[in-house]
Design a protein around this motif. Structure first.
Motif, short mmCIF file in Angstrom:
data_model
loop_
_atom_site.label_atom_id
_atom_site.label_comp_id
_atom_site.label_asym_id
_atom_site.label_seq_id
_atom_site.Cartn_x
_atom_site.Cartn_y
_atom_site.Cartn_z
N ARG A 76 -0.67 -6.67 4.11
CA ARG A 76 0.39 -5.66 4.11
C ARG A 76 1.61 -6.19 3.37
N ASN A 77 1.93 -7.46 3.57
CA ASN A 77 3.07 -8.04 2.87
C ASN A 77 2.74 -8.31 1.40
N TYR A 78 1.47 -8.62 1.14
CA TYR A 78 1.09 -8.85 -0.26
C TYR A 78 1.24 -7.56 -1.08
N GLN A 79 1.11 -6.42 -0.41
CA GLN A 79 1.31 -5.16 -1.14
C GLN A 79 2.73 -5.07 -1.71
N CYS A 80 3.69 -5.71 -1.05
CA CYS A 80 5.06 -5.73 -1.57
C CYS A 80 5.13 -6.46 -2.91
N ILE A 81 4.35 -7.52 -3.03
CA ILE A 81 4.30 -8.24 -4.30
C ILE A 81 3.76 -7.33 -5.39
N LEU A 82 2.68 -6.60 -5.06
CA LEU A 82 2.12 -5.67 -6.04
C LEU A 82 3.11 -4.57 -6.39
N ALA A 394 -2.17 2.98 0.39
CA ALA A 394 -0.96 3.82 0.46
C ALA A 394 0.26 2.92 0.55
N MET A 395 1.27 3.22 -0.20
CA MET A 395 2.46 2.38 -0.26
C MET A 395 3.17 2.37 1.09
N SER A 396 3.42 1.19 1.61
CA SER A 396 4.12 1.04 2.89
C SER A 396 5.62 1.22 2.69
N GLU A 397 6.37 1.28 3.80
CA GLU A 397 7.82 1.43 3.73
C GLU A 397 8.45 0.25 3.01
N GLU A 398 7.99 -0.96 3.36
CA GLU A 398 8.57 -2.15 2.73
C GLU A 398 8.26 -2.20 1.24
#
Length: 861
Positions: A76-82, A394-398
């Motif tokens: 979930r946090n790695y999605q922020c990098i993407l 799906a893009m998370s809030e963060e």
């Protein structure tokens, strides 16, 4: 397709949770860093994975290579990098934003959570692994801003150090009021919108489903006091009670957790709805323990999505299935899905994280030396193939906040570049150089609309309240992991909408769950608060007499208007039926027939007397008084007709006064006849005065005298307080009785008292003359008639005050008829018997043969 997702999720759960030893060594040995050259560079620090010793007794001071470590991946946090890579790629392809300028990125991991935050920040500041504070080894440092998160503690640690260098810091975690302190963090900007209306949105959800008994689980941090205060305030205003409040100690730096000591409080609580405020990292201990409680069927309401991959297990059932989540509203970025689909080790060869994912999930061969996959690998592999419970595309809030943060920095750089171009002249080909702190004035005033149309503001004083999407988590069978939008909450209106037919509830609920302390009080009942319990815990008490409640859970019953009455169920007021002693009623008909019958009979008797007026029996004892009495009785029998039928003001005035006047005339006539008998038979020697009284018929003057007194009483009654039309709403349930109010009760009883006085006087006179000779002697009959009259009206007075409405009127009518019938029957029926059946007794010879020797008075007297 869904089946394949589920199968893959089960197969991949084991390698996902913990990395293999090869992966462990790569991530522990190599400090995770992504770098891409650009004219200007944005740095980002993300907790993409966590490293912890396999053995809890391991000394952290030991070198990395000597430790047995395990690694937890946080996709979930790695999605922020993407999201950061995607935003920079989008900006670099936009010719209108930062033209002739390329954005680069520099990305680091925070491997040990908050414990080693500063230890990972200093190498970036100094440009050397052997960092020296306040000194940089980098020749040209191009970083213009830093993105930090996920929690406020990480941003606080970064902000404390970065503020020394006035370095712009944008945090993409949840909005936190502590970070607004410009004295402590003048260089820090929060991208997320404020959550000041979150408690109102949650309470609106409670009100919508009528959940009045809820539990609270709140992370025990600095936010707890404020959110608990807001929730209590909004709940109290909307009649919602808190079953329990549990402050959960936050867990940092490890995904291992002990059993939660208060788990039984949730299991045993009658509250079926539990509100949880916190994030995955801070409530890690709670999350794992909830997931273990397979039979804990509750409805969870969360303030944000949780990273479900952290605590996934092998069961088909998931206690979080049916969870309702308040997520910040945002427009969908369609191209982000395409970007994730194309993100692979070939596109980003320096990203060790992607190589590890491909090795773990797609069976790719892995090089321990270079920490990269080899050429032969699963073809066309993509992150979109991973099930939602492992990686949500799906893009998370963060991630969305990261996306907006990159755009905010780009727009601020664009404005600053234009500003410097206006005030400076640069040589051809000379690159513009500026210091990061020069970006602050532009960041503070940044207000932009991102590519999908959402408004982005960095100045917290101008930030709007967040708008929320209400998501429903579908995870049955486990591995489905879908977040379905079922409603929205916009605080400006406020506007709350929900499509409850789309919601899937937790297993065990076949319909909308109920969460109340006490069962609903149905219409006809009211709530009675139980002493020592919250307001939502109550007993249901039936409404009092003539009060109703037509809604559920009312605090007070409503009294019906005077013209209405409560039905048996006490949930409606019904209009009362207007009643009176009507001619159509059985009682009214009977009394009417009796009235007309007795008046007709009296008329017949009068006719008999008039036809036989020359006979001795008619002439005896003052013939004119007999006629007056018979005529008066005719009207007395007709008088009850004033009491029957719909009353009005005229009939109310006439009823008692007419009755009193007629009975007065009748009684005064009887009194006159009684006095005549006494004077006729008690005089032994007819002297001067007594003889004059008898011959002058003085007894006839008694009638006008007594009648005048009665008229005087009636005039006073009508002057002071006359009778009037009134209604009685209380005597008979469901009925309004129209009746005549007597006005002055004293005057009414004076009339009755006066009539009693006349009747008693007549009875006394007749009683004294009861033993006189009985040839045409009316003394006995007069005495009996007055005895009946007095008995009837004494009984009437006793019963009158214990009856109401029509019965009271009927009692008075019956008393008039009975007393009048007594006079008619006892005085005139014997005479009619002689006239009609014994004419031989109605002769002068018969009378002379039985004349008393003492009597010397003519019969006509």
């Amino acid at each position: 397709m869904m089946f394949s997702y589920i199968v893959i999720s089960y197969l991949l759960l084991i390698p996902f949770l913990l990395c293999s030893k090869d992966v462990n060594r790569c991530l522990v040995r190599k400090n995770y860093r992504l770098y891409h050259e650009g004219n200007m560079v944005i740095a980002g620090f993300f907790p993409a994975y966590a490293v912890s010793p396999l053995n809890k007794t391991t000394d952290w001071r030991m070198p990395y290579y000597a430790r047995e470590m395990m690694v937890q991946l946080k996709l979930r946090n790695y999605q922020c990098i993407l999201a950061m890579l995607f935003a920079i790629e989008e900006i670099n392809s936009n010719p209108h934003l930062l033209p002739n300028t390329s954005l680069g990125f520099e990305i680091y991991n925070i491997p040990f959570g908050e414990r080693f935050t500063l230890e990972n920040l200093l190498p970036w500041l100094t440009g050397n692994i052997l960092y020296i504070p306040n000194y940089t080894c980098a020749k040209k440092k191009k970083s213009v801003a830093v993105l930090t998160g996920m929690s406020w503690t990480i941003s606080e640690c970064f902000g404390t150090l970065l503020d020394i260098y006035k370095f712009p810091q944008l945090t993409f975690g949840p909005f936190d009021s502590i970070l607004n302190d410009q004295g402590r963090f003048p260089s820090l900007y929060q991208v997320a919108n404020m959550d000041t209306s979150l408690s109102l949105g949650i309470v609106s959800l409670m009100v919508y489903f009528q959940w009045t008994w809820v539990g609270l689980l709140i992370a025990d941090d600095h936010k707890a006091t404020q959110i608990l205060s807001d929730l209590r305030k909004d709940m109290n205003e909307n009649g919602i009670c808190i079953a329990f409040v549990e402050m959960v100690l936050i867990s940092r730096g490890s995904f291992l957790t002990k059993s939660w000591k208060n788990q039984m409080q949730i299991l045993e609580s009658s509250a079926n709805v539990i509100i949880i405020y916190g994030d995955t990292d801070s409530l890690l201990s709670l999350i794992v323990n909830i997931n273990r409680a397979i039979l804990m069927w509750k409805v969870w309401v969360l303030n944000s999505k949780w990273d479900i991959s952290t605590f996934d297990k092998y069961f088909l059932l998931d206690v979080l299935h049916g969870t309702l989540i308040f997520s910040h509203h945002r427009e969908e970025i369609v191209n982000f899905t395409s970007f994730i689909q194309t993100a692979n080790p070939s596109k980003f060869p320096e990203d060790v994280y992607l190589h590890i994912l491909w090795h773990m999930f797609f069976n790719c061969s892995f090089s321990r030396k270079y920490c990269k996959i080899l050429d032969y690998c699963y073809p066309n592999a993509s992150l979109v193939f991973l099930p939602g419970n492992i990686f949500d595309i799906a893009m998370s809030e963060e991630s969305y906040n990261v996306y907006n943060a990159v755009y905010a920095v780009a727009h601020s750089l664009h404005e600053m570049t234009l500003n410097q171009l206006q005030i400076q002249h640069h040589g051809k080909g000379k690159e513009m150089v500026f210091l990061p702190w020069q970006l602050h004035p532009f960041l503070k005033n940044t207000e932009l609309t991102n590519p999908v149309g959402d408004h982005v503001v960095l100045n917290w004083k101008r930030k709007p309240d967040a708008e929320y999407d209400i998501l429903n988590f579908w995870n049955f069978p486990k591995g489905l992991a879908l977040y379905v939008k079922v409603g929205t909450f916009f605080p400006k209106a406020p506007q709350f909408s929900l499509s409850d037919h789309m919601i899937q509830w937790a297993s065990g609920f076949t319909e909308i769950p109920q969460s109340v302390c006490s069962e609903t009080c149905h219409p006809g009942f009211r709530k009675t608060i139980i002493e020592g319990h919250p307001a939502c815990c109550f007993d249901c008490t039936p409404c009092p007499e003539n009060e109703i409640s037509n809604e559920t859970d009312v605090d007070h019953c409503v009294k019906c208007p005077e013209s209405h009455y409560a039905n048996t169920e006490k949930n409606h007021c019904l209009e009362k039926t207007v009643i009176f002693l009507a001619y159509e009623d059985s009682l009214g008909k009977a009394l009417t027939f009796m009235s007309l019958g007795f008046s007709s009979l009296t008329t017949v008797v009068l006719g008999i007397f008039l036809r036989n007026r020359d006979t001795p029996i008619v002439k005896a004892n003052n013939q004119s008084l007999s006629y007056i009495l018979l005529i008066t009785l005719i009207f007395c029998f007709l008088c009850p007709l004033l009491f029957i039928g719909h009353p009005n003001t005229t009939t109310c005035i006439l009823q008692q006064n007419t009755f009193g006047l007629l009975i007065t005339v009748a009684l005064s006539t009887v009194l006159a006849k009684t006095i005549t008998v006494v004077m006729a038979f008690r005089v032994t020697a007819l002297g001067g005065i007594m003889r004059w009284l008898v011959i002058s018929k003085t007894s006839n003057k008694i009638i006008p005298l007594c009648t005048t007194i009665q008229i005087f009483i009636s005039v006073i009654w009508l002057t002071i307080s006359p009778p009037f039309l009134d209604t009685d709403d209380h005597s008979e349930h469901g009925h309004t009785i129209i009746m005549c109010n007597q006005g002055s009760a004293i005057a009414f009883h004076c009339v009755l008292g006066y009539l009693g006085f006349l009747a008693l006087g007549s009875y006394t006179m007749a009683f004294l003359s009861r033993n006189l000779p009985d040839t045409f002697n009316e003394a006995k009959y007069l005495a009996f008639s007055m005895l009946v009259f007095c008995s009837v009206w004494v009984t009437f007075l006793l019963v009158y005050h214990s009856t109401k409405g029509r019965v009271m009127v009927a009692m008075e009518v019956f008393s008039i008829l009975a007393s009048s019938a007594g006079i008619l029957g006892l005085i005139f029926v014997p005479k009619c018997y002689i006239i009609l059946l014994r004419p031989d007794m109605n002769s002068v010879n018969h009378i002379r043969g039985k004349t008393h020797p003492m009597r010397k008075i003519p019969l006509e007297a």
